[in-house]
Design an enzyme around this catalytic site. Sequence first.
Site, PDB file in Angstrom:
ATOM      1  N   CYS A 284       0.859  -1.227  -0.073  1.00  0.00           N
ATOM      2  CA  CYS A 284      -0.145   0.043  -0.011  1.00  0.00           C
ATOM      3  C   CYS A 284       0.946   1.320  -0.015  1.00  0.00           C
ATOM      4  CB  CYS A 284      -0.961   0.269   1.241  1.00  0.00           C
ATOM      5  SG  CYS A 284      -2.127  -1.223   1.319  1.00  0.00           S
TER       6      CYS A 284
ATOM      7  N   ARG B 123       3.743  -0.398  -4.849  1.00  0.00           N
ATOM      8  CA  ARG B 123       3.737  -0.807  -3.203  1.00  0.00           C
ATOM      9  C   ARG B 123       2.305  -1.623  -3.318  1.00  0.00           C
ATOM     10  NH1 ARG B 123       6.762   1.609   0.328  1.00  0.00           N
ATOM     11  NH2 ARG B 123       5.290   1.160   2.034  1.00  0.00           N
TER      12      ARG B 123
ATOM     13  N   TRP C 229      -2.507  -2.889  -1.562  1.00  0.00           N
ATOM     14  CA  TRP C 229      -2.241  -4.409  -1.806  1.00  0.00           C
ATOM     15  C   TRP C 229      -3.038  -4.913  -0.698  1.00  0.00           C
ATOM     16  CZ3 TRP C 229      -0.008  -8.477   1.197  1.00  0.00           C
ATOM     17  CH2 TRP C 229       0.584  -9.404   0.499  1.00  0.00           C
TER      18      TRP C 229
ATOM     19  N   ASN D 247      -1.526   2.697   5.443  1.00  0.00           N
ATOM     20  CA  ASN D 247      -0.627   1.379   4.970  1.00  0.00           C
ATOM     21  C   ASN D 247      -0.136   0.726   6.264  1.00  0.00           C
ATOM     22  OD1 ASN D 247       1.345  -0.075   3.946  1.00  0.00           O
ATOM     23  ND2 ASN D 247       2.874   1.636   4.073  1.00  0.00           N
ATOM     24  N   GLY D 248      -0.255  -0.344   6.446  1.00  0.00           N
ATOM     25  CA  GLY D 248      -0.056  -1.201   7.638  1.00  0.00           C
ATOM     26  C   GLY D 248      -1.106  -2.184   8.141  1.00  0.00           C
TER      27      GLY D 248
ATOM     28  N   GLU E 299      18.052 -17.098  -7.348  1.00  0.00           N
ATOM     29  CA  GLU E 299      17.572 -15.604  -8.063  1.00  0.00           C
ATOM     30  C   GLU E 299      17.163 -15.683  -9.139  1.00  0.00           C
ATOM     31  OE1 GLU E 299      16.639 -12.946  -6.808  1.00  0.00           O
ATOM     32  OE2 GLU E 299      16.776 -11.631  -8.225  1.00  0.00           O
TER      33      GLU E 299
ATOM     34  N   LYS F 133      13.197 -14.776 -10.405  1.00  0.00           N
ATOM     35  CA  LYS F 133      12.993 -13.669 -11.357  1.00  0.00           C
ATOM     36  C   LYS F 133      11.970 -14.307 -12.351  1.00  0.00           C
ATOM     37  CE  LYS F 133      13.641 -10.897  -9.931  1.00  0.00           C
ATOM     38  NZ  LYS F 133      14.425 -10.574  -8.803  1.00  0.00           N
TER      39      LYS F 133
ATOM     40  N   GLU G 137       8.394 -15.029 -10.622  1.00  0.00           N
ATOM     41  CA  GLU G 137       7.588 -14.001 -10.213  1.00  0.00           C
ATOM     42  C   GLU G 137       7.076 -13.034 -11.456  1.00  0.00           C
ATOM     43  OE1 GLU G 137       9.742 -11.286  -7.641  1.00  0.00           O
ATOM     44  OE2 GLU G 137      11.540 -11.212  -8.656  1.00  0.00           O
TER      45      GLU G 137
ATOM     46  N   HIS H 270      19.051 -37.232  -6.009  1.00  0.00           N
ATOM     47  CA  HIS H 270      18.277 -37.511  -4.818  1.00  0.00           C
ATOM     48  C   HIS H 270      16.734 -37.386  -4.785  1.00  0.00           C
ATOM     49  CE1 HIS H 270      22.223 -38.467  -3.156  1.00  0.00           C
ATOM     50  NE2 HIS H 270      22.542 -37.086  -3.446  1.00  0.00           N
TER      51      HIS H 270
ATOM     52  N   LYS I  23       6.326  -4.638  -3.914  1.00  0.00           N
ATOM     53  CA  LYS I  23       7.693  -4.700  -3.792  1.00  0.00           C
ATOM     54  C   LYS I  23       8.024  -4.444  -2.286  1.00  0.00           C
ATOM     55  CE  LYS I  23      11.615  -2.133  -5.969  1.00  0.00           C
ATOM     56  NZ  LYS I  23      12.183  -3.632  -6.287  1.00  0.00           N
TER      57      LYS I  23
HETATM   58  C1  G6P Z   1       9.309  -8.552  -2.102  1.00  0.00           C
HETATM   59  C2  G6P Z   1       9.941  -8.105  -3.389  1.00  0.00           C
HETATM   60  C3  G6P Z   1      11.381  -8.599  -3.593  1.00  0.00           C
HETATM   61  C4  G6P Z   1      12.211  -8.316  -2.379  1.00  0.00           C
HETATM   62  C5  G6P Z   1      11.778  -8.699  -1.205  1.00  0.00           C
HETATM   63  C6  G6P Z   1      12.646  -8.187  -0.043  1.00  0.00           C
HETATM   64  O1  G6P Z   1       9.055  -9.779  -2.027  1.00  0.00           O
HETATM   65  O2  G6P Z   1       8.898  -8.232  -4.376  1.00  0.00           O
HETATM   66  O3  G6P Z   1      11.891  -8.280  -4.693  1.00  0.00           O
HETATM   67  O4  G6P Z   1      13.509  -8.956  -2.686  1.00  0.00           O
HETATM   68  O5  G6P Z   1      10.477  -8.197  -0.829  1.00  0.00           O
HETATM   69  O6  G6P Z   1      12.329  -6.611  -0.170  1.00  0.00           O
HETATM   70  P1  G6P Z   1      13.670  -5.716   0.548  1.00  0.00           P
HETATM   71  O7  G6P Z   1      13.104  -4.378   0.371  1.00  0.00           O
HETATM   72  O8  G6P Z   1      13.478  -6.157   1.833  1.00  0.00           O
HETATM   73  O9  G6P Z   1      14.902  -5.960  -0.194  1.00  0.00           O
END
Ligand code: G6P
Length: 608
Positions: free
Chosen positions: A2, A27, A75, A101-102, A481, A485, A488, A504, A603
């Site tokens: 949010c 956000r 969100w 937000n929260g 990673e 990527k 997501e 295994h 994010k």
């Molecule tokens: C969310 C984002 C990721 C990020 C993670 C941690 O899941 O989509 O891209 O790596 O949060 O976020 P931060 O701001 O703590 O790196």
Amino acid sequence: MCGIVGFTGPQQAAPVLLEGLKRLEYRGYDSAGIAVESGGKIRTEKCSGYLENLVKMTDGGKAIPGNCGIGHTRWATHGAPTVTNAHPHISNDGHFAVVHNGIIENYAQLREELTAKGFIFYSETDTEVVVHLLDMYYTGDLKRAVMKTVARLEGSYALGVLCDEKPGELIAVKNASPLILGVGAGENFFASDVTALIGHTRTVIYLEDGEFASLTPDKITVYDPAGREISKPLSQVMWNTEAAEKGGYEHFMLKEIMEQPRALKATIEPRVKNGEIVLEGFQFGSDQLKEINQIVITACGSAYHAGYVGRYIMEELCRIPTRAELASELRYSKPIIDERTLLIVISQSGETADTIAALKECKSLGARTLAIVNVVGSTVAKLADSVLYTWAGPEIAVATTKGYTTQIAVLELLAVYIARQLGRLEDKRYKQLVRGICALPERCQRAIDLNRRVEKLAGKHYKKTSLFYIGRNLDYAVAMEASLKLKEISYAHSEAYAAGELKHGTIALIDENQLVVALACYNALFDKLVSNVKEVKARGAQVLALARESQRRIFAEADQVLLVPETDELLMPIPEIVPLQLFAYYVAKAKGCDIDKPKNLAKSVTVE
Ligand code: G6P
């Protein structure tokens, strides 16, 4: 999670709010709304779906006149992303509007209490209790009503409040969710993040938890939790608007991938002076470092993956036992941590709830704490004993790219620095590594240039519904990673697997429908990895390999190859992830996915 904005000034508020929300959409983007006060009346417009719907509904804001207002992009946590659940929420008498937000953790009890008192709830959100509390406590003194309301709330909240009896005035409250005040000339703002402000002002006030503020066009008054007026320093934001715009690219993600050489330069260059690593902000001298008997790295998502890379490098160079732990696990694991532990916390936003909680937990156990953070003034940065900023500039795309690579760059600088301080790196190797780190921006650019045909390759594979990324040691860390990527942003199922572990159990899933992406850049284990490639090929899988430019042997083993420029073995992860970021991007593009706003994600994850 949010985004909230507020504006008061001579201009029309709605277009300013919509523009601010546009920058905060990363956000959360499942619904949006604004409320504007005009002539002592509050008008609200809300929509489900993207902000664009609200822009259309309000003719870019022109349809809602007024000079003071608040906005929200959501969100969803409590209640589906419907118009009714969208913010702002309005009091029953229409006198108050609130954006939040929260999470209000005690909302259920409050809701029961307020319902018994006759307040009518329309939404399923936790936020609606706030607006009814304000209504209940208001007797003409807004500040008092806010304080009484806040005293009833448990949880995290950044709040924006509008009251029709106080034309031109906004209230902003911060507690455990980000909120920044923007100081303009004859106009003032608040927002969850500086990116929503920098189009108007670079002068900001960072609020601390428990503080709140009243904003009018000419004045900002900040109060401590007891309601005493306090004076706050003004800070200047270094980011510019251009950094938060797409600059001709189709998506923020692609722009941010391409920006990595520049971002890495900003991270590395100021920290290498005359061939020596200088880490301003890292406050541990060699005597303190000698006392450290373990390093624990903690983070979430891609930041955790960066930490996983760091773990290998740190342990190899510093010879200190090092582990990487997911913050959401570490916080509840009763960890064995004391004052001889160096805790490294990694976070792009500095606001991730689990990361903050893990940091607090380890701090309370006595750990020495260091944060690697991008956003200046964020909660993680404030809580840790030392901070090393990544200086990557604003990252807007939900899927991080330059955030991740700059975190690794800081970890590499740190590992080499600590190893040197401890006398565990001889001169020659130290110089070699420093030179290698300084060359990373150029190596990263070469990784981009070498892989111009990734789009074509992605065109071949975009229909695959299941992929495996395999690797060993640092290759495995990068595979984690790369796999994240892809999943997501393209929604393909994908898994990262330590190549030696496939046999295994997981190899049972390998057949001709699988694409196996084999990361083969870690030279020391190249032959072992090739054996694993043979195993999956023998079971019909197609193999897309990722290998160093000089490693021609791979062409005989794989169906297709992506090349990575040469660099020191330990510094490989940065150039290595680049083609895989591009691969994920182009697969998602071929599938027509909304790359910058993947479904169900946000994010900045400020909830548990
Ligand atoms: C969310 C984002 C990721 C990020 C993670 C941690 O899941 O989509 O891209 O790596 O949060 O976020 P931060 O701001 O703590 O790196």
